[in-house]
Design a protein around this motif. Structure first.
Motif, PDB file in Angstrom:
ATOM      1  N   LEU A  88       0.837  -1.195   0.000  1.00 18.44           N
ATOM      2  CA  LEU A  88       0.000   0.000   0.000  1.00 18.44           C
ATOM      3  C   LEU A  88       0.871   1.243   0.000  1.00 18.44           C
ATOM      4  O   LEU A  88       1.564   1.534   0.978  1.00 18.44           O
ATOM      5  CB  LEU A  88      -0.917   0.004   1.229  1.00 18.44           C
ATOM      6  N   ASP A  89       0.866   1.953  -1.113  1.00 19.90           N
ATOM      7  CA  ASP A  89       1.524   3.250  -1.203  1.00 19.90           C
ATOM      8  C   ASP A  89       0.469   4.304  -0.876  1.00 19.90           C
ATOM      9  O   ASP A  89      -0.473   4.509  -1.644  1.00 19.90           O
ATOM     10  CB  ASP A  89       2.093   3.458  -2.613  1.00 19.90           C
ATOM     11  N   ALA A  90       0.610   4.940   0.287  1.00 19.00           N
ATOM     12  CA  ALA A  90      -0.425   5.874   0.750  1.00 19.00           C
ATOM     13  C   ALA A  90      -0.390   7.203   0.012  1.00 19.00           C
ATOM     14  O   ALA A  90      -1.298   8.026   0.184  1.00 19.00           O
ATOM     15  CB  ALA A  90      -0.281   6.112   2.250  1.00 19.00           C
ATOM     16  N   GLY A  91       0.631   7.437  -0.805  1.00 17.97           N
ATOM     17  CA  GLY A  91       0.718   8.696  -1.518  1.00 17.97           C
ATOM     18  C   GLY A  91       1.341   9.790  -0.658  1.00 17.97           C
ATOM     19  O   GLY A  91       1.739   9.565   0.486  1.00 17.97           O
ATOM     20  N   PRO A  92       1.413  11.013  -1.178  1.00 11.36           N
ATOM     21  CA  PRO A  92       2.030  12.138  -0.447  1.00 11.36           C
ATOM     22  C   PRO A  92       1.065  12.716   0.591  1.00 11.36           C
ATOM     23  O   PRO A  92       0.459  13.771   0.380  1.00 11.36           O
ATOM     24  CB  PRO A  92       2.349  13.134  -1.566  1.00 11.36           C
ATOM     25  N   LEU A  93       0.938  12.041   1.733  1.00  4.91           N
ATOM     26  CA  LEU A  93      -0.040  12.438   2.747  1.00  4.91           C
ATOM     27  C   LEU A  93       0.219  13.834   3.306  1.00  4.91           C
ATOM     28  O   LEU A  93      -0.712  14.500   3.761  1.00  4.91           O
ATOM     29  CB  LEU A  93      -0.033  11.426   3.899  1.00  4.91           C
ATOM     30  N   PHE A  94       1.473  14.271   3.306  1.00  5.24           N
ATOM     31  CA  PHE A  94       1.810  15.569   3.891  1.00  5.24           C
ATOM     32  C   PHE A  94       2.006  16.643   2.833  1.00  5.24           C
ATOM     33  O   PHE A  94       2.641  17.666   3.094  1.00  5.24           O
ATOM     34  CB  PHE A  94       3.059  15.426   4.764  1.00  5.24           C
ATOM     35  N   ASP A  95       1.467  16.416   1.646  1.00  9.34           N
ATOM     36  CA  ASP A  95       1.557  17.408   0.580  1.00  9.34           C
ATOM     37  C   ASP A  95       0.896  18.710   1.037  1.00  9.34           C
ATOM     38  O   ASP A  95      -0.254  18.714   1.471  1.00  9.34           O
ATOM     39  CB  ASP A  95       0.868  16.872  -0.681  1.00  9.34           C
ATOM     40  N   GLY A  96       1.614  19.799   0.943  1.00 16.98           N
ATOM     41  CA  GLY A  96       1.109  21.094   1.391  1.00 16.98           C
ATOM     42  C   GLY A  96       1.595  21.500   2.768  1.00 16.98           C
ATOM     43  O   GLY A  96       1.268  22.586   3.247  1.00 16.98           O
ATOM     44  N   ALA A  97       2.387  20.622   3.417  1.00 23.20           N
ATOM     45  CA  ALA A  97       2.904  20.925   4.755  1.00 23.20           C
ATOM     46  C   ALA A  97       4.156  21.782   4.631  1.00 23.20           C
ATOM     47  O   ALA A  97       5.274  21.272   4.518  1.00 23.20           O
ATOM     48  CB  ALA A  97       3.207  19.633   5.510  1.00 23.20           C
ATOM     49  N   ASP A  98       3.971  23.090   4.660  1.00 24.03           N
ATOM     50  CA  ASP A  98       5.110  23.982   4.444  1.00 24.03           C
ATOM     51  C   ASP A  98       6.043  24.059   5.650  1.00 24.03           C
ATOM     52  O   ASP A  98       7.079  24.714   5.593  1.00 24.03           O
ATOM     53  CB  ASP A  98       4.633  25.384   4.053  1.00 24.03           C
ATOM     54  N   PHE A  99       5.690  23.375   6.748  1.00 22.30           N
ATOM     55  CA  PHE A  99       6.574  23.361   7.903  1.00 22.30           C
ATOM     56  C   PHE A  99       7.626  22.250   7.791  1.00 22.30           C
ATOM     57  O   PHE A  99       8.473  22.104   8.670  1.00 22.30           O
ATOM     58  CB  PHE A  99       5.767  23.176   9.197  1.00 22.30           C
ATOM     59  N   LEU A 100       7.576  21.450   6.709  1.00 22.54           N
ATOM     60  CA  LEU A 100       8.567  20.406   6.475  1.00 22.54           C
ATOM     61  C   LEU A 100       9.584  20.849   5.429  1.00 22.54           C
ATOM     62  O   LEU A 100       9.274  21.660   4.551  1.00 22.54           O
ATOM     63  CB  LEU A 100       7.884  19.124   5.993  1.00 22.54           C
ATOM     64  N   ASP A 101      10.796  20.290   5.520  1.00 28.74           N
ATOM     65  CA  ASP A 101      11.802  20.572   4.502  1.00 28.74           C
ATOM     66  C   ASP A 101      11.324  20.124   3.126  1.00 28.74           C
ATOM     67  O   ASP A 101      11.545  20.778   2.125  1.00 28.74           O
ATOM     68  CB  ASP A 101      13.112  19.837   4.835  1.00 28.74           C
ATOM     69  N   ARG A 102      10.669  18.946   3.093  1.00 30.48           N
ATOM     70  CA  ARG A 102      10.100  18.431   1.861  1.00 30.48           C
ATOM     71  C   ARG A 102       8.794  17.731   2.202  1.00 30.48           C
ATOM     72  O   ARG A 102       8.639  17.152   3.270  1.00 30.48           O
ATOM     73  CB  ARG A 102      11.058  17.477   1.164  1.00 30.48           C
ATOM     74  N   ASP A 103       7.835  17.790   1.295  1.00 32.72           N
ATOM     75  CA  ASP A 103       6.525  17.214   1.567  1.00 32.72           C
ATOM     76  C   ASP A 103       6.064  16.263   0.463  1.00 32.72           C
ATOM     77  O   ASP A 103       4.906  15.856   0.424  1.00 32.72           O
ATOM     78  CB  ASP A 103       5.469  18.311   1.760  1.00 32.72           C
ATOM     79  N   ASP A 104       6.987  15.885  -0.437  1.00 37.51           N
ATOM     80  CA  ASP A 104       6.602  15.054  -1.575  1.00 37.51           C
ATOM     81  C   ASP A 104       6.935  13.578  -1.362  1.00 37.51           C
ATOM     82  O   ASP A 104       6.930  12.795  -2.306  1.00 37.51           O
ATOM     83  CB  ASP A 104       7.261  15.548  -2.855  1.00 37.51           C
ATOM     84  N   PHE A 105       7.202  13.183  -0.125  1.00 35.08           N
ATOM     85  CA  PHE A 105       7.517  11.783   0.168  1.00 35.08           C
ATOM     86  C   PHE A 105       6.224  10.982   0.359  1.00 35.08           C
ATOM     87  O   PHE A 105       5.189  11.523   0.735  1.00 35.08           O
ATOM     88  CB  PHE A 105       8.378  11.677   1.433  1.00 35.08           C
ATOM     89  N   ASN A 106       6.313   9.678   0.072  1.00 38.80           N
ATOM     90  CA  ASN A 106       5.181   8.772   0.248  1.00 38.80           C
ATOM     91  C   ASN A 106       5.455   7.811   1.394  1.00 38.80           C
ATOM     92  O   ASN A 106       6.582   7.347   1.558  1.00 38.80           O
ATOM     93  CB  ASN A 106       4.922   7.955  -1.025  1.00 38.80           C
ATOM     94  N   LEU A 107       4.418   7.510   2.170  1.00 41.22           N
ATOM     95  CA  LEU A 107       4.510   6.466   3.186  1.00 41.22           C
ATOM     96  C   LEU A 107       4.017   5.160   2.572  1.00 41.22           C
ATOM     97  O   LEU A 107       2.983   5.129   1.908  1.00 41.22           O
ATOM     98  CB  LEU A 107       3.671   6.829   4.411  1.00 41.22           C
TER      99      LEU A 107
END
Length: 220
Positions: A88-107
């Motif tokens: 199960l690739d959950a996709g970029p769940l934190f997309d739009g989280a500008d408080f992270l260095d990067r938000d394009d990672f998938n869990l």
């Protein structure tokens, strides 16, 4: 990078025991049941709750991922048991989280649902409903920031309910299982408040990895 395990609560432990008992009982019951092995795959859609980062409200975007795996469909007339395991690739769940260095990672998870199924009707086309527990094991959060990895549980218990249709194809011995399933969180997978790079992150009810899954299964 290291993912820190958090101790599962009593609800997780109970659901795990139920799932293990069901899986251990399969060899004994399968001799008296109609058993089909199948593969399934499809898309999943989810969105985490908004968070407060410092004093700002951050709205996270919807995430689209995918899943693929295998299942057993064990039927006893109208009733059945359907254990499965899938990637199960959950996709970029934190997309739009500008408080992270990067938000394009998938869990990425290994998901193990064990559903009870009830078929509605007879014949080559039979609608069905299903429900049951789902154990998710975190397989990869490699590109996530270290501080977020430290907060993620590597064992999550969900519940699921769904609708589908069993379609028998005469002459070829195949059965199709198009279905939609809603998976909802039964355990904490992320603290309700945590800190990343000096920014305090809080949520009202905790971020929950609830998800819609659209699947097509093929039984042999």
């Amino acid at each position: 990078m290291q993912i820190v395990s958090r101790r599962p609560d009593s609800g997780v432990s109970f659901a795990v025991v139920v799932a293990l008992i069901a899986l251990l009982a399969l060899p004994a019951v399968s001799a008296q049941a109609q058993v089909r092995l199948g593969i399934l795959g499809g898309a999943n859609f989810s969105a985490l709750e908004d968070v407060t980062a410092g004093e700002s409200l951050v709205e996270l975007d919807n995430a689209t991922g995918y899943h693929i795996g295998a299942f057993l469909d064990i039927g006893f007339g109208a009733f059945g048991i359907r254990p499965a395991v899938y990637y199960l690739d959950a996709g970029p769940l934190f997309d739009g989280a500008d408080f992270l260095d990067r938000d394009d990672f998938n869990l990425v998870y290994v998901s193990v649902p064990v559903d009870l199924r009830y078929s509605l009707g007879v014949g080559p086309i039979k609608p069905y409903i299903l429900a049951g527990p789902e154990l998710r094991i975190l397989a990869s959060a490699q590109d996530a920031p270290d501080e977020l990895q430290d907060q993620l549980s590597d064992l999550v218990m969900n519940g699921g309910v769904g609708l589908g249709v069993e379609i028998s194809i005469p002459g070829v011995g195949l059965t199709l299982y198009p279905q939609i399933r809603y998976s909802f969180s039964l355990s904490e997978w992320l603290d309700r408040s945590y800190e990343i790079e000096g920014v305090s992150i809080t949520t009202d009810d905790g971020q929950k990895p609830n998800m819609w899954l659209l699947s097509l299964g093929v039984g042999f």
